[in-house]
Design a protein around this motif. Sequence first.
Motif, mmCIF file in Angstrom:
data_model
loop_
_atom_site.group_PDB
_atom_site.id
_atom_site.type_symbol
_atom_site.label_atom_id
_atom_site.label_comp_id
_atom_site.label_asym_id
_atom_site.label_seq_id
_atom_site.Cartn_x
_atom_site.Cartn_y
_atom_site.Cartn_z
ATOM 1 N N PHE A 134 -62.653 -1.937 51.027
ATOM 2 C CA PHE A 134 -63.327 -3.005 50.302
ATOM 3 C C PHE A 134 -63.078 -2.861 48.799
ATOM 4 O O PHE A 134 -62.734 -3.825 48.117
ATOM 5 C CB PHE A 134 -64.832 -2.986 50.607
ATOM 6 N N GLY A 135 -63.238 -1.642 48.297
ATOM 7 C CA GLY A 135 -63.019 -1.394 46.863
ATOM 8 C C GLY A 135 -61.593 -1.655 46.435
ATOM 9 O O GLY A 135 -61.348 -2.251 45.377
ATOM 10 N N TYR A 136 -60.629 -1.216 47.253
ATOM 11 C CA TYR A 136 -59.223 -1.436 46.914
ATOM 12 C C TYR A 136 -58.886 -2.927 46.911
ATOM 13 O O TYR A 136 -58.217 -3.413 46.002
ATOM 14 C CB TYR A 136 -58.295 -0.717 47.891
ATOM 15 N N LEU A 137 -59.337 -3.638 47.954
ATOM 16 C CA LEU A 137 -58.970 -5.044 48.100
ATOM 17 C C LEU A 137 -59.693 -5.975 47.136
ATOM 18 O O LEU A 137 -59.111 -6.956 46.666
ATOM 19 C CB LEU A 137 -59.228 -5.500 49.542
ATOM 20 N N LEU B 131 -59.968 -2.921 42.889
ATOM 21 C CA LEU B 131 -58.768 -2.313 42.312
ATOM 22 C C LEU B 131 -57.610 -3.301 42.203
ATOM 23 O O LEU B 131 -57.060 -3.504 41.118
ATOM 24 C CB LEU B 131 -58.329 -1.091 43.136
ATOM 25 N N MET B 132 -57.236 -3.901 43.319
ATOM 26 C CA MET B 132 -56.057 -4.773 43.318
ATOM 27 C C MET B 132 -56.224 -5.998 42.413
ATOM 28 O O MET B 132 -55.337 -6.277 41.605
ATOM 29 C CB MET B 132 -55.681 -5.164 44.752
ATOM 30 N N PRO B 133 -57.335 -6.740 42.493
ATOM 31 C CA PRO B 133 -57.458 -7.902 41.593
ATOM 32 C C PRO B 133 -57.435 -7.513 40.113
ATOM 33 O O PRO B 133 -56.772 -8.189 39.304
ATOM 34 C CB PRO B 133 -58.807 -8.518 41.978
ATOM 35 N N VAL B 134 -58.137 -6.443 39.747
ATOM 36 C CA VAL B 134 -58.158 -6.030 38.340
ATOM 37 C C VAL B 134 -56.752 -5.623 37.889
ATOM 38 O O VAL B 134 -56.302 -6.004 36.796
ATOM 39 C CB VAL B 134 -59.179 -4.891 38.109
ATOM 40 N N CYS B 135 -56.054 -4.862 38.717
ATOM 41 C CA CYS B 135 -54.692 -4.439 38.363
ATOM 42 C C CYS B 135 -53.759 -5.642 38.221
ATOM 43 O O CYS B 135 -52.936 -5.681 37.307
ATOM 44 C CB CYS B 135 -54.151 -3.464 39.400
ATOM 45 N N TRP B 136 -53.888 -6.615 39.116
ATOM 46 C CA TRP B 136 -53.042 -7.809 39.028
ATOM 47 C C TRP B 136 -53.321 -8.601 37.758
ATOM 48 O O TRP B 136 -52.399 -9.093 37.107
ATOM 49 C CB TRP B 136 -53.213 -8.710 40.259
ATOM 50 N N VAL B 137 -54.594 -8.735 37.381
ATOM 51 C CA VAL B 137 -54.943 -9.462 36.157
ATOM 52 C C VAL B 137 -54.370 -8.739 34.933
ATOM 53 O O VAL B 137 -53.767 -9.365 34.049
ATOM 54 C CB VAL B 137 -56.476 -9.640 36.029
#
Length: 190
Positions: A92-95, A98-104
């Motif tokens: 849940f945390g990764y999806l 982590l992933m949305p913040v890194c993509w932004v």
Amino acid sequence: MAVSRAIDKLNDSIAAVVAWALLLAVLICAGNALVRYSLNMSSNAWLEIQWYLFAAVFMLASPHTLRRDEHVRIDVVTGRFSKRTQVWIDLFGYLFFLMPVCWVILYYGFPFGLESVRNGEMSSNAGGLIVWPAKILVPVGFALMILQGVSEIIKRVAYLRGQLDASAFTKHATSPEEEIEAIKRANQIN
């Protein structure tokens, strides 16, 4: 799993190289301090190279920290749950974090770094260095973090499917009892 292993190997290799940047930064910092206080001389370039090296260590070794499960966690809360529930929380945390913040950050960081490269941006400090190598670390570091996030998601899904043991993605933290035993054994040897 082959993709996950390849990503892990890439980030392990980068972290091994970046470890030398930390040593170099410490040596430059110590040398700069010695020269500044003994000879009353300094250079903005030496100060900035320290900053660049520390930025490289932080940005390029963070994915390795995630891989080794040594990032900041809320183990006090999640440690009470079963391993399976902990893995679901990780997923849940990764999806969703982590992933949305890194993509932004990658989305905005790439043009930020590219513009600096195009302009040959220089430090505004007298005797300063070129700035773009430090700015390009932002998109590179977050791209590597996205890759490591993908690897961690693959491992968690494999665990939930029964294809992977949890030891493949969790660090072995010694319990207080194990630490006490190690201290006792060390004292018996002395």
